[in-house]
Design a protein around this motif. Structure first.
Motif, PDB file in Angstrom:
ATOM      1  N   UNK A   1       0.742  -1.259   0.030  1.00 26.73           N
ATOM      2  CA  UNK A   1       0.174  -0.155   0.085  1.00 26.73           C
ATOM      3  C   UNK A   1       0.756   1.476   0.104  1.00 26.73           C
ATOM      4  N   UNK A   2       0.818   2.008  -0.965  1.00 19.45           N
ATOM      5  CA  UNK A   2       1.391   3.341  -1.160  1.00 19.45           C
ATOM      6  C   UNK A   2       0.950   4.542  -0.802  1.00 19.45           C
ATOM      7  N   UNK A   3       1.358   5.518  -0.228  1.00 18.89           N
ATOM      8  CA  UNK A   3       0.667   6.867   0.102  1.00 18.89           C
ATOM      9  C   UNK A   3      -0.036   6.666   1.200  1.00 18.89           C
ATOM     10  N   UNK A   4      -0.090   5.439   1.930  1.00 16.28           N
ATOM     11  CA  UNK A   4      -1.058   5.058   3.052  1.00 16.28           C
ATOM     12  C   UNK A   4      -2.497   5.523   2.801  1.00 16.28           C
ATOM     13  N   UNK A   5      -3.147   4.664   1.961  1.00 11.63           N
ATOM     14  CA  UNK A   5      -4.610   4.819   1.837  1.00 11.63           C
ATOM     15  C   UNK A   5      -5.251   4.556   3.077  1.00 11.63           C
ATOM     16  N   UNK A   6      -6.471   5.102   3.319  1.00 14.76           N
ATOM     17  CA  UNK A   6      -7.114   5.091   4.734  1.00 14.76           C
ATOM     18  C   UNK A   6      -8.312   4.153   4.768  1.00 14.76           C
ATOM     19  N   UNK A   7      -8.439   3.511   5.816  1.00 13.45           N
ATOM     20  CA  UNK A   7      -9.347   2.298   5.938  1.00 13.45           C
ATOM     21  C   UNK A   7     -10.614   3.079   6.353  1.00 13.45           C
TER      22      UNK A   7
ATOM     23  N   UNK B   1     -10.876   0.575   1.447  1.00 11.35           N
ATOM     24  CA  UNK B   1      -9.948   1.507   1.230  1.00 11.35           C
ATOM     25  C   UNK B   1      -9.964   2.680   0.545  1.00 11.35           C
ATOM     26  N   UNK B   2      -9.846   4.081   1.273  1.00 13.82           N
ATOM     27  CA  UNK B   2     -10.073   5.213   0.652  1.00 13.82           C
ATOM     28  C   UNK B   2      -8.561   5.633   0.208  1.00 13.82           C
TER      29      UNK B   2
ATOM     30  N   UNK C   1      -2.654   8.083  -3.427  1.00 14.88           N
ATOM     31  CA  UNK C   1      -2.435   6.874  -2.923  1.00 14.88           C
ATOM     32  C   UNK C   1      -2.849   5.711  -4.062  1.00 14.88           C
ATOM     33  N   UNK C   2      -2.374   4.267  -3.713  1.00 14.64           N
ATOM     34  CA  UNK C   2      -2.597   3.314  -4.618  1.00 14.64           C
ATOM     35  C   UNK C   2      -2.388   2.066  -3.935  1.00 14.64           C
TER      36      UNK C   2
ATOM     37  N   UNK D   1      -9.997   9.318  -6.666  1.00 16.08           N
ATOM     38  CA  UNK D   1     -10.071   9.738  -5.300  1.00 16.08           C
ATOM     39  C   UNK D   1     -11.510   8.903  -5.010  1.00 16.08           C
ATOM     40  N   UNK D   2     -11.378   8.490  -3.873  1.00 12.88           N
ATOM     41  CA  UNK D   2     -12.873   7.563  -3.356  1.00 12.88           C
ATOM     42  C   UNK D   2     -12.346   6.650  -2.598  1.00 12.88           C
TER      43      UNK D   2
END
Length: 208
Positions: free
Chosen positions: A3-9, A18-19, A24-25, A157-158
């Motif tokens: 997980x890169x750029x720390x997506x948010x749960x 995953x947001x 993020x990706x 984004x989403x």
């Protein structure tokens, strides 16, 4: 799984999703389970708020093999599939304007199937466009990514949830079941090591 750029749960379609922001990706290292020949099913739930900075984003994309790509259509969006067959990209599938354009910001279930002769896309469990396509899908050792998919950076984004990649062509009834019930309530066989299990495990690890 990277997980890169720390997506948010966040709250997903079923449990946690995953947001992503515009950096993020998620990346999976290459595995033979992510290569397909003439039979496949891709599906996932997503709440797509924006596509940036270009008009397509891969969800997923495996370079020079396939991409299921969200696409901006004016103020709305559609879903497309592209397959690399014989070293050349075929797409967009279905043709522009066939898949129902719909607003950003709501949860939907997206699916695509290929059986070596026809591609069918689905929206919320219902057929939403098809195209005749023939041939074996190109196979590489490229990683698979969701967002940040290509060409200098294509991001969404989403939020996303409930990823399924299968090496057989699911029926409309099967796809509708996943759309309405989610992965954990539908899978009745051992899927150890497959992507649905990896996705569920990733969710569980991040929510603890």
């Amino acid at each position: 799984v990277q997980t890169c750029a720390l997506p948010i749960w966040v709250n997903g379609a079923f449990g946690g999703g995953v947001e992503f922001d515009d950096t993020g990706f998620i990346e999976w290292e290459h595995h033979e389970d992510f290569n397909f020949d003439e039979n496949l099913t891709f599906m996932f739930h997503a709440r797509i708020d924006a596509i940036t900075p270009q008009e397509f984003v891969g969800m997923p994309r495996k370079e020079n093999e396939y991409t299921m790509a969200a696409h901006t259509v004016g103020a709305d969006m559609e879903m497309t599939l592209w397959l690399n067959i014989g070293g050349a990209w075929i797409g967009q599938i279905p043709a522009a304007g066939v898949f129902p354009a719909h607003a950003y910001g709501d949860w939907h279930h997206y699916a695509a199937t290929y059986d070596g002769a026809t591609v069918v896309l689905y929206l919320d469990g219902e057929p939403a466009g098809d195209m005749a396509v023939e041939g074996s899908i190109n196979q590489t050792d490229a990683p698979m990514r969701v967002s940040n998919s290509c060409c200098g950076g294509r991001f969404m984004e989403g939020a996303v949830d409930e990823y399924v990649l299968a090496n057989h062509t699911m029926t409309q009834d099967e796809i509708a079941a996943f759309a309405g019930k989610g992965v954990e309530l539908v899978l009745a066989v051992d899927a150890a090591g497959k992507l649905p299990t990896a996705w569920a495990g990733l969710k569980a690890a991040r929510q603890r």
